[in-house]
Design an enzyme around this catalytic site. Sequence first.
Site, PDB file in Angstrom:
ATOM      1  N   ASP A   7       0.839  -1.209   0.000  1.00  0.00           N
ATOM      2  CA  ASP A   7       0.000   0.000   0.000  1.00  0.00           C
ATOM      3  C   ASP A   7       0.873   1.258   0.000  1.00  0.00           C
ATOM      4  OD1 ASP A   7      -2.252  -1.705   0.202  1.00  0.00           O
ATOM      5  OD2 ASP A   7      -1.871  -1.894   2.345  1.00  0.00           O
TER       6      ASP A   7
ATOM      7  N   HIS B 261      -5.108  -3.891   5.565  1.00  0.00           N
ATOM      8  CA  HIS B 261      -4.712  -4.163   4.178  1.00  0.00           C
ATOM      9  C   HIS B 261      -5.876  -4.771   3.406  1.00  0.00           C
ATOM     10  CE1 HIS B 261      -2.330  -5.081   0.689  1.00  0.00           C
ATOM     11  NE2 HIS B 261      -2.632  -6.364   0.780  1.00  0.00           N
TER      12      HIS B 261
HETATM   13  C1  LMR Z   1      -2.491  -6.748  -3.075  1.00  0.00           C
HETATM   14  O1  LMR Z   1      -2.693  -5.756  -2.392  1.00  0.00           O
HETATM   15  O2  LMR Z   1      -2.214  -6.659  -4.282  1.00  0.00           O
HETATM   16  C2  LMR Z   1      -2.542  -8.106  -2.444  1.00  0.00           C
HETATM   17  O3  LMR Z   1      -3.094  -8.016  -1.177  1.00  0.00           O
HETATM   18  C3  LMR Z   1      -3.234  -9.132  -3.266  1.00  0.00           C
HETATM   19  C4  LMR Z   1      -4.700  -8.868  -3.502  1.00  0.00           C
HETATM   20  O4  LMR Z   1      -5.497  -9.802  -3.317  1.00  0.00           O
HETATM   21  O5  LMR Z   1      -5.065  -7.771  -3.901  1.00  0.00           O
END
Ligand code: LMR
Length: 338
Positions: free
Chosen positions: A168, A195
């Site tokens: 992120d 997340h």
């Molecule tokens: C991301 O942020 O790309 C990872 O957490 C994988 C997803 O499932 O998006």
Amino acid sequence: MLRNIARRSFSSTAANPYKVTVLGAAGGIGQPLSLLLKLNHRVTGLNLYDLKGAKGVAADVSHVPTNSVVQGFTPDEEGGLEKALTGADVVLIPAGVPRKPGMTRDDLFNINAGIVRDLASAIADHAPNAAVLVISNPVNSTVPIVREVLKAKGVYNKKKLFGVTTLDVLRSSRFLSEVVNTDPTTEKVTVVGGHSGLTIVPLLSQTKHKSVLESNKEAREALTHRIQFGGDEVVQAKNGAGSATLSMAQAGARFAGSVLKGFDGEKDVIEPTFIENPVFASEGIDFFATNVTLGPNGVEHIHALGELADYEDEMIAVAKETLKKNIAKGANFVAQSK
Ligand code: LMR
């Protein structure tokens, strides 16, 4: 020849040798992550574990001429997981299945929760002092799962359990630089919360572009949305073939590198990460990503959120609602597994 190399025990001439284990090393994230870790001069022993294919990945990566011994382990051999973990200073967990279009990270819970729980149990038994870096989604729930397993085995150390939210941060730097037309390597954004989607809260008001972004609400909201749902861009573009692997590997390698810098006593190593955090614990949200200073024992200092814009306060309030449920879901899963 390769076999002989693989059989050598960890040894190094480096001042501070570090052993790093990757659980899920033959997967989409695991392979590039292993390569990036091979390039880190602080890593002197690299143990790669997966259900299948880890020995091939280890042999491949081991040819890169850096100062680490690489070994591959699978469950086919007696005690493969135990051998992979024994003596590890840092364990990264990218194991599990990725999303397909239309899925949320939470939709992965049913498969990945059990995988992470079982790996955490092995970590508790064979690498109880290691820093554990969780990449497997849904991170908002898998990190609490690891805590509960380590706690049940009496080896939980809150300074050494991390959910990797670095992707992120990387996306924020990149996407912000596209908006303000700057070099992304100079852009630093603190991302707090968790997340997944709306739990990802980039603190744009704390960047050097505060005034520009505050004068253009539409651009700011579009940027925020892109950061929160950047993972979906990759999932859609891969069209059923998984989610971010390469950028996630870079995120995991960068965060592991920061943990090792902290272990080495480097000063001012600061990264946002999802950790047990007192900031909203009184509201039943005891994990939250904030900036953390990393040190010789892992978490050295948990930073306050700092001054927030009203729109960030609102985003944090929204994030907390989901996080509370995600964290409880992880903890309940372990309680029910007993
Ligand atoms: C991301 O942020 O790309 C990872 O957490 C994988 C997803 O499932 O998006």
